[in-house]
Design an enzyme around this catalytic site. Structure first.
Site, PDB file in Angstrom:
ATOM      1  N   LYS A   1     -14.552  12.236 -23.183  1.00  0.00           N
ATOM      2  CA  LYS A   1     -13.992  13.118 -22.168  1.00  0.00           C
ATOM      3  C   LYS A   1     -12.652  13.704 -22.630  1.00  0.00           C
ATOM      4  O   LYS A   1     -12.103  13.290 -23.654  1.00  0.00           O
ATOM      5  CB  LYS A   1     -13.814  12.335 -20.869  1.00  0.00           C
ATOM      6  CG  LYS A   1     -15.129  11.880 -20.235  1.00  0.00           C
ATOM      7  CD  LYS A   1     -14.847  11.096 -18.966  1.00  0.00           C
ATOM      8  CE  LYS A   1     -16.099  10.704 -18.238  1.00  0.00           C
ATOM      9  NZ  LYS A   1     -15.788   9.951 -16.994  1.00  0.00           N
TER      10      LYS A   1
ATOM     11  N   PHE B   1     -15.144  12.998  -4.625  1.00  0.00           N
ATOM     12  CA  PHE B   1     -14.404  13.122  -5.885  1.00  0.00           C
ATOM     13  C   PHE B   1     -14.887  14.274  -6.766  1.00  0.00           C
ATOM     14  O   PHE B   1     -14.270  14.574  -7.791  1.00  0.00           O
ATOM     15  CB  PHE B   1     -14.472  11.809  -6.683  1.00  0.00           C
ATOM     16  CG  PHE B   1     -15.864  11.412  -7.114  1.00  0.00           C
ATOM     17  CD1 PHE B   1     -16.467  11.986  -8.230  1.00  0.00           C
ATOM     18  CD2 PHE B   1     -16.569  10.450  -6.402  1.00  0.00           C
ATOM     19  CE1 PHE B   1     -17.741  11.615  -8.627  1.00  0.00           C
ATOM     20  CE2 PHE B   1     -17.847  10.063  -6.794  1.00  0.00           C
ATOM     21  CZ  PHE B   1     -18.438  10.653  -7.913  1.00  0.00           C
TER      22      PHE B   1
ATOM     23  N   ARG C   1     -23.612   1.208 -22.606  1.00  0.00           N
ATOM     24  CA  ARG C   1     -22.949   0.817 -21.364  1.00  0.00           C
ATOM     25  C   ARG C   1     -22.092  -0.432 -21.585  1.00  0.00           C
ATOM     26  O   ARG C   1     -20.983  -0.528 -21.069  1.00  0.00           O
ATOM     27  CB  ARG C   1     -23.967   0.569 -20.244  1.00  0.00           C
ATOM     28  CG  ARG C   1     -24.855   1.757 -19.885  1.00  0.00           C
ATOM     29  CD  ARG C   1     -24.170   2.930 -19.293  1.00  0.00           C
ATOM     30  NE  ARG C   1     -23.516   2.615 -18.036  1.00  0.00           N
ATOM     31  CZ  ARG C   1     -22.784   3.468 -17.353  1.00  0.00           C
ATOM     32  NH1 ARG C   1     -22.592   4.693 -17.798  1.00  0.00           N
ATOM     33  NH2 ARG C   1     -22.219   3.122 -16.227  1.00  0.00           N
TER      34      ARG C   1
ATOM     35  N   THR D   1     -16.626   1.364 -15.319  1.00  0.00           N
ATOM     36  CA  THR D   1     -16.137   2.717 -15.036  1.00  0.00           C
ATOM     37  C   THR D   1     -14.627   2.752 -14.849  1.00  0.00           C
ATOM     38  O   THR D   1     -13.954   3.641 -15.370  1.00  0.00           O
ATOM     39  CB  THR D   1     -16.835   3.276 -13.774  1.00  0.00           C
ATOM     40  OG1 THR D   1     -18.247   3.299 -14.012  1.00  0.00           O
ATOM     41  CG2 THR D   1     -16.355   4.670 -13.445  1.00  0.00           C
TER      42      THR D   1
ATOM     43  N   ARG E   1     -13.368   1.846 -22.817  1.00  0.00           N
ATOM     44  CA  ARG E   1     -12.559   2.249 -21.658  1.00  0.00           C
ATOM     45  C   ARG E   1     -11.281   1.428 -21.542  1.00  0.00           C
ATOM     46  O   ARG E   1     -10.252   1.944 -21.112  1.00  0.00           O
ATOM     47  CB  ARG E   1     -13.391   2.175 -20.387  1.00  0.00           C
ATOM     48  CG  ARG E   1     -14.403   3.319 -20.326  1.00  0.00           C
ATOM     49  CD  ARG E   1     -15.288   3.245 -19.125  1.00  0.00           C
ATOM     50  NE  ARG E   1     -16.074   4.465 -18.979  1.00  0.00           N
ATOM     51  CZ  ARG E   1     -17.232   4.511 -18.351  1.00  0.00           C
ATOM     52  NH1 ARG E   1     -17.745   3.420 -17.794  1.00  0.00           N
ATOM     53  NH2 ARG E   1     -17.888   5.653 -18.262  1.00  0.00           N
TER      54      ARG E   1
ATOM     55  N   ASN F   1     -11.374   7.845 -17.815  1.00  0.00           N
ATOM     56  CA  ASN F   1     -11.846   6.616 -18.450  1.00  0.00           C
ATOM     57  C   ASN F   1     -12.396   6.857 -19.850  1.00  0.00           C
ATOM     58  O   ASN F   1     -13.131   6.044 -20.384  1.00  0.00           O
ATOM     59  CB  ASN F   1     -12.865   5.909 -17.559  1.00  0.00           C
ATOM     60  CG  ASN F   1     -14.079   6.760 -17.253  1.00  0.00           C
ATOM     61  OD1 ASN F   1     -14.312   7.795 -17.868  1.00  0.00           O
ATOM     62  ND2 ASN F   1     -14.868   6.312 -16.294  1.00  0.00           N
TER      63      ASN F   1
ATOM     64  N   HIS G   1     -18.103   9.156 -21.145  1.00  0.00           N
ATOM     65  CA  HIS G   1     -19.226   9.201 -20.206  1.00  0.00           C
ATOM     66  C   HIS G   1     -20.381   8.461 -20.849  1.00  0.00           C
ATOM     67  O   HIS G   1     -20.582   8.548 -22.061  1.00  0.00           O
ATOM     68  CB  HIS G   1     -19.638  10.654 -19.938  1.00  0.00           C
ATOM     69  CG  HIS G   1     -20.945  10.778 -19.222  1.00  0.00           C
ATOM     70  ND1 HIS G   1     -21.052  10.675 -17.860  1.00  0.00           N
ATOM     71  CD2 HIS G   1     -22.209  10.957 -19.692  1.00  0.00           C
ATOM     72  CE1 HIS G   1     -22.321  10.807 -17.519  1.00  0.00           C
ATOM     73  NE2 HIS G   1     -23.039  10.982 -18.612  1.00  0.00           N
TER      74      HIS G   1
END
Length: 144
Positions: A3, A51, A79, A85, A99, A109, A112
């Site tokens: 991100k 959000f 994951r 998250t 993260r 964070n 994705h």
């Protein structure tokens, strides 16, 4: 996907190293700047959530690095590698996760991650139109 905060924070190469060391192959990658329309379409499933406007603003605040990763059990392993998250929680419960390394909170964070194989397939096709369904479905591994 790395991100905007991951790209602007100069974490891109470090994240890619972590990814490769975890046994993933980076099959495709593309640095791109999302516009409002593209970010809204990508996160459409969240459009009714409070959000959503903030998410779109954040995802258009700088470039992102979109990657197709390949590995057996790619989605679940990714994951695990990225952690929870909420980056603040990740720093406590998963201190070696991506993260925890570079995230700030539940939105900023750093990365994705697709939440399922079907989401991964949809998200890959969203950015890489040249990938056809059979390329993913017939492989002996997952991709995200």
């Amino acid at each position: 996907m790395i991100k905007p905060d991951g790209v602007s924070g100069n974490y891109t190469e470090e994240i890619k190293t972590i990814v490769v060391e975890a046994g993933f192959n980076i099959v495709k990658e593309m640095l791109t700047q999302l516009d409002k329309e593209t970010a809204s379409a990508f996160y459409e499933e969240h459009s009714s959530r409070s959000f959503f406007p903030h998410l779109v603003t954040y995802m258009t605040s700088g470039p992102v690095l979109v990657m197709v990763l390949e590995k057996r059990n790619a989605v679940s392993d990714w994951r695990d590698l990225i952690g929870p998250t909420d980056a603040e929680k990740a720093k406590i419960s998963h201190p070696h996760s991506i993260r925890a390394l570079c995230g700030k909170n539940s939105q900023k964070n750093c990365v994705h991650g697709s939440d399922s194989t079907s989401s991964a397939e949809r998200e890959i096709k969203f950015f890489f139109k040249d990938v056809v369904s059979g390329d993913i479905a017939t492989q002996q591994h997952d991709e995200l």
